[in-house]
Design an enzyme around this catalytic site. Sequence first.
Site, PDB file in Angstrom:
ATOM      1  CB  SER A 156     -19.460  82.926  -0.185  1.00  0.00           C
ATOM      2  OG  SER A 156     -20.242  81.757   0.038  1.00  0.00           O
ATOM      3  CB  CYS A 157     -23.602  86.009   0.767  1.00  0.00           C
ATOM      4  SG  CYS A 157     -23.573  85.730  -1.021  1.00  0.00           S
ATOM      5  CB  THR A 216     -21.625  78.416  -6.099  1.00  0.00           C
ATOM      6  OG1 THR A 216     -21.329  78.900  -4.783  1.00  0.00           O
ATOM      7  CG2 THR A 216     -22.602  77.258  -5.967  1.00  0.00           C
ATOM      8  NE  ARG A 239     -24.313  84.590  -9.212  1.00  0.00           N
ATOM      9  CZ  ARG A 239     -23.325  85.488  -9.131  1.00  0.00           C
ATOM     10  NH1 ARG A 239     -23.444  86.669  -9.711  1.00  0.00           N
ATOM     11  NH2 ARG A 239     -22.225  85.195  -8.470  1.00  0.00           N
TER      12      ARG A 239
END
Length: 340
Positions: A156-157, A216, A239
Amino acid sequence: MGSTGKIKIGINGFGRIGRLVARVALQRDDIELVAVNDPFISTESLTSLFKYDSVHGQWKKHEVKVKDEKTLLFGEKHVAVFGCRNPEEIPWGEVGAEYVVESTGVFTDKDKAAAHLKGGAKKVVISAPSKDAPMFVVGVNEHEYKSDLTIVSNASCTTNCLAPLAKVINDRFGIVEGLMTTVHSITATQKTVDGPSNKDWRGGRAAGFNIIPSSTGAAKAVGKVLPVLNGKLTGMCFRVPTQDVSVVDLTVKLEKSATYGEIKAAIKEESEGKLKGILGYTEDDVVSTDFIGDSRSSIFDAKAGIALNDNFVKLVSWYDNEWGYSSRVIDLIVHMDSTA
């Protein structure tokens, strides 16, 4: 590698990452984009979405136009456009696409991604974490790639931001344990207004109006690319209502005592050495928009971190979760091709 000497790639899923991988590819001399596949948007819509980007600006390298329903022109360069729903139906072999970037977010396990091989692709890079495909983070463990692997994940980023930083800290000082928080920009799966979200009720709330706590797996995934840290890191996400660029807050307990100045010096040294272009270092008074379009995976913010004592420290690192990550997808493909 094709007859042109360039690595021929195809992209499945022309969303945020798919389009930006295309932009990165079209600016490189060693990559040739030969095809894109997306069953949900017309060729005209696909062209407009590529050309005009609210975050990264208008594409100006060359003119983009529709030749016909199945062909895009980037300047004089022809790129095939397919609209297949199932990966096995996409004729990658017909256009010579050796590497496929799987960026739909749907076909993220090995078996589903392997369907691309039936259409003639030789290798698949999943632009997301995968439960069973080997994960690689450029600058951290790409050297472990073997040419017999056909399906891989670019992680993932957030893992791409966290892993290089964690590697430097663990190599130099040792990590006993750590917690990560990523303050993460909006992504396409979020809602513009409050709506239902079956698995994550908070995630169904309006993205532009809320700070939304979320889960996450990025920190735990570091243990997959750096086994020495397996079980030592976990984390969560907020977020936030920004369009792009995110930031990792890594709080760690160190094995070896080190001043914050020594930690900064170690990160700076690595950012100018083996991890140049992957890990960055800044002492400027920066904010998130300063990193839009930054191709590095992780940019350490020396002024934002803080130490409680010589064994307990909070480190802060920025990342363009779109552009930086898309750049690593292409870097991973180039590395894979060099070991073929």
